[in-house]
Write an enzyme that holds these catalytic residues in place. Structure first.
Site, PDB file in Angstrom:
ATOM      1  N   GLU A   1       0.829  -1.212   0.000  1.00  0.00           N
ATOM      2  CA  GLU A   1       0.000   0.000   0.000  1.00  0.00           C
ATOM      3  C   GLU A   1       0.862   1.260   0.000  1.00  0.00           C
ATOM      4  O   GLU A   1       0.543   2.238  -0.668  1.00  0.00           O
ATOM      5  CB  GLU A   1      -0.960  -0.006   1.189  1.00  0.00           C
TER       6      GLU A   1
ATOM      7  N   HIS B   1     -12.207  -5.817   7.586  1.00  0.00           N
ATOM      8  CA  HIS B   1     -12.949  -5.609   6.337  1.00  0.00           C
ATOM      9  C   HIS B   1     -14.190  -4.774   6.624  1.00  0.00           C
ATOM     10  O   HIS B   1     -15.203  -4.902   5.960  1.00  0.00           O
ATOM     11  CB  HIS B   1     -13.339  -6.952   5.696  1.00  0.00           C
TER      12      HIS B   1
END
Lengths: 461, 393
Positions: B124, B197
């Protein structure tokens, strides 16, 4: 993790089915294409056909791979410590004028460094970082780049700015945070930047610029293809061996390799990250050994030999433009002769005699000077004149900048966004109200426009 | 980094059926906490006429046609338009080339080539750093972070780099800023996302001057706000409520159009209470206010912030100065959430008009444990109760 991998493999299979189309679709990225057409393991094969490594031999010898000191990557040099060309069949490819230009740039940086280090000690500027011992890496590599090649620097590369055309007034405006500073007095000293010379503004967080360089190189690669009549460009990115321990280094080299970006990663390995010696920074063969692991062409060079740095950078730049683009890693070995910064006393963690030894025995300025003297293009008279003139020019620029005002106070809040927000406009009004109500509590004399400058509508230079 | 429970199949085709199977069941006597019926909610445009009546649309879009799209299809449509209309636009991230684990980039790599739509290594900080570099050299990169929960490795690149580049470049910024850069990320609860999530980290980014933070609530918004983000001269964090990817379906204008950033939208006018929210909870707010208006004979104003920073303070304060009561609703933790900033601003700007303390209905101060989501995320009952409280105060 299992689910994650299955996505990746699925993605690859989808691509594999269109393998030929994908490979011909994009001329930009021949090296980005996948390296196998099938992931099946053929019976009886002597080599691995797992998707993660497609050309590894099987072996029955249970040996762990281990880097040894004997295997250390060699260090390329052109001149020895006495400024003599080592391989007479391989004369340096540089004109006398250019050699003198490099020399003057290094000397100018080193003289400015001495004066500004003292200026910080006297409290005239808030902070400073010298390049002593590393002038050759910055100036030598910059001299092999196209002037339009974008550069991302760490902070110890003042020689780049000097070589590309920064004037002493430009340096002083930034160091003294005057109204003429293109950074509008927002950054600490030595955090230079210039759109004119295509160098992105330096920021303090280490290694963040390395993935920027990969992304910029990808942009440049696309622009090279879109404008084939213009000189192709590469991106150069500088960082120290300490910064190479950051995750951003890993991310940047890996993505540059997978996306085949034309970028030169130039590591200044000067032996220390503030107080931390390299033995506490890594245990592999320096930074260079890692390049190979990412699939990146890599070379190690003597950073005190400016002619070697220059030649290596030139060849690396050609290589970076091969096949549309690829990254190259250069590890330039040197020694940080100076303290880390004005906030550091390096004798707290290393012996003074070690530093003196490096300063006297081997540094890029004296090595090039000896070579130039051997060629009879430099002598003691020229040396004295250069040093006296440079010293005077630095002091003149210093005195001039010291008297300049700072930008209007409104610059403190402008440019956070392209346009000020409604909230910022209100806060600027509040700031002005406070300053006007308590005039004795704020000294506005050094800011352009005084209290009238406390506005978001000030005129930028 | 672990990303369980996110194979394309499970996310693309199983999440919502599985929500129905395991998580959307409600107590048999429930009157308030019943699932949102996206097919009838007044927050979505169920007819072409309704979608084209939007005064914020360009004249061309209003004169055009509409297609029924869900949220991921609307995003795909915006990405496709951006790639087609501007050669500087790039789209990349983990697994975007085959269409993305949520299908947002379906068919884009084959249409625009793998040099413009491509996979990156799994990093990322690398993705966002790469985007910053491409942007400062004149491209308009759209970087995807696979889940907002995984944006944290890129926090340094966002906070110290992307957000500060224009400011630190000073007068060099006209050529060296990173406008046009958009970081897209699926966010918010999805029924069974548990700790990694489900997160809604927008408040962390609202504390970062230099970034714009946008959260759409519907397909129409997703398309218009995403195209505005790509055009914006400022870097934008674009959080896509993943539970709406397939659930929210409405008529979306076929033409390209933008919706204004940093501008709130009044979804429903009212005179007794103002509810301020963004993204998924707006549907819950709508259900709660419908029940409250019926039960309590009140009139509730519902405001969608759309951009959570820099946010539309004036519209919110004007509304609360009219109604005198204010409730802020969001999924992420109440402490130092977006609601804290809204509540403090309302207190400053509407002090003499407030008739009850500002209520914050938000996630409790804990993590998103798997089995507890329906207790954690503000539901219709909690919002209904807050309306009751401010009216009875």
């Amino acid at each position: 993790m299992a689910a994650k991998r299955s996505i990746s493999v699925l993605g690859r299979n989808v691509l594999a089915q269109r393998g030929v189309t994908a490979a011909t679709q994009s001329s930009l990225c021949s090296r980005c294409q996948q390296r196998w057409s099938s992931v099946s393991q053929k019976p009886g094969s002597d080599r691995v056909h797992f998707p993660g490594a497609v050309n590894s031999r099987f072996t029955t010898n249970l040996d762990f791979a281990r880097a040894t000191e004997e295997d250390a990557m060699p260090t390329y040099r052109v001149l020895d410590q006495e400024g003599q060309v080592i391989d007479q069949n391989h004369a340096p490819d540089i004109s006398d004028e250019e050699a003198i230009r490099l020399y003057k740039a290094m000397v100018s940086v080193s003289i400015m460094d001495l004066i500004m280090f003292d200026a910080q000690r006297q409290g005239r500027i808030s902070f400073y970082m010298v390049s002593a011992g590393e002038e050759g890496i910055a100036v030598g590599s910059a001299s092999s780049l196209n002037p339009k090649d974008p550069i991302f620097a760490q902070y110890r590369e003042t020689g780049i700015f000097q070589y590309r055309g920064f004037t002493l007034d430009d340096f002083m405006a930034q160091l003294f945070a005057t109204k003429d500073d293109t950074g509008l007095a927002r950054n600490m000293p030595v955090h230079y930047g210039s759109k004119k010379y295509h160098v992105h503004t330096i920021s303090s967080p280490l290694a963040t610029q390395i993935p920027h360089a990969s992304g910029a190189a990808y942009a440049v690669k696309m622009q090279n293809q879109q404008n084939p009549t213009e000189d192709p460009r590469v991106v150069a990115c500088y960082f120290g061996e300490g910064a190479a321990s950051e995750g951003d280094f890993h991310a940047a080299l890996n993505i540059a390799a997978t996306r085949a970006c034309p970028v030169l990663f130039i590591c200044r390995n000067n032996g220390y990250a503030i107080s931390t010696p390299t033995l506490e920074q890594y245990r592999g063969d320096g930074i260079a050994s890692r390049g190979v692991g990412y699939g990146i062409d890599t070379i190690r060079v003597d950073g005190n030999d400016i002619l070697a740095v220059r030649e290596v950078t030139k060849r690396a730049r050609d290589l970076a433009l091969t096949d549309g683009g690829r990254p190259v890693l250069i590890e330039a070995m040197s020694y940080r002769v100076s303290h880390h910064s004005t906030s550091d006393d390096s004798f707290a963690y290393r012996a003074k005699v070690e530093v003196e030894d490096w300063k006297r025995r081997d540094n890029p300025i004296t090595r090039l000077r000896k070579w130039m003297e051997g060629k009879k293009i430099w002598d003691e008279g020229k040396e004295k004149e250069l040093r006296a003139d440079t010293r005077k020019a630095v002091l003149d620029a210093y005195r001039k900048a010291e008297k300049e005002k700072k930008p209007p106070v409104g610059a403190s809040m402008a440019d956070v966004y392209a346009q000020p927000t409604e909230e910022q406009r209100e806060q600027m009004r509040q700031m002005r109200r406070i300053v006007e109500m308590y005039p004795d509590e704020y000294d506005l004399s050094e800011f352009e426009g005084g209290v009238e400058g406390i506005t978001l509508d000030f005129k930028k230079r | 980094m672990m990303r369980p429970a996110c194979s394309p199949r499970s996310l693309a085709s199983q999440i919502l059926p599985s929500i129905r199977r395991h998580y959307a069941s409600h107590p048999p006597k429930a009157r308030l906490n019943i699932p949102t019926d996206y097919g009838t909610t007044p927050l979505l445009h169920h007819t072409s006429k309704a979608a084209l009546a939007n005064q914020e649309l360009s004249q061309e879009a209003r004169n055009g046609t509409t297609d029924r799209k869900n949220l991921f299809q609307a995003i795909n449509s915006a990405l496709s338009h951006a790639l087609r209309s501007d050669p500087r636009v790039l789209l990349f991230g983990e697994d975007v080339a085959f269409g993305g684990v949520f299908r947002c980039s379906m068919n884009l790599a084959s249409e625009f080539g793998d040099h413009r739509v491509f996979n990156t290594p799994l990093s990322e900080q690398g993705i966002v750093g790469f985007a910053v570099g491409a942007a400062v050299e004149g491209m308009r990169p759209i970087a995807e972070v696979q889940f907002a929960d995984y944006v944290f490795p890129a926090f340094d690149q966002i906070v110290n780099e992307a957000a500060k580049i224009r400011y630190r470049a000073g007068t060099n910024a006209d050529e060296q800023a990173c406008g046009g850069m958009v970081i897209r990320m699926p966010s918010g609860g999805v029924g069974h996302g548990a700790l990694y999530h489900s997160q809604s980290p927008e408040a962390l980014f609202t504390h970062v001057p230099g970034m714009r933070v946008v959260v759409p609530r519907s397909p129409v918004q997703a398309k218009g706000l995403l195209l505005a983000a790509i055009e914006s001269p400022d870097p934008v964090i674009f959080m896509e409520p993943k539970i709406l990817y397939r659930a929210a379906v409405e008529h979306v204008p076929a033409e390209a159009y933008t919706l204004p950033l940093s501008k709130a939208e009044v979804l429903k006018e009212g005179k007794d209470v103002t509810i301020i929210s963004y993204g998924t909870p707006l549907y819950t707010c709508q259900n709660a206010l419908a029940a409250a208006e019926k039960d309590l004979k009140c009139s509730v104003e519902l405001i969608d912030l759309r951009t959570v920073y820099p946010w539309d303070r004036q519209s919110v304060m004007a509304s609360v100065n009219k109604t005198g009561r204010c409730i802020v609703v969001h999924e992420s933790m109440v402490n130092a959430g977006v609601g804290a900033e809204v509540a403090a601003t309302v207190q400053e700007g509407c002090f003499l008009r407030l008739e009850a303390p500002v209520q914050r209905v938000a996630g409790w101060s804990t993590h998103s444990g798997l089995a507890y989501e329906k207790f954690q995320i503000p539901d219709v009952t909690r919002i209904y109760d807050a309306i009751k409280n401010v009216l009875e105060y």
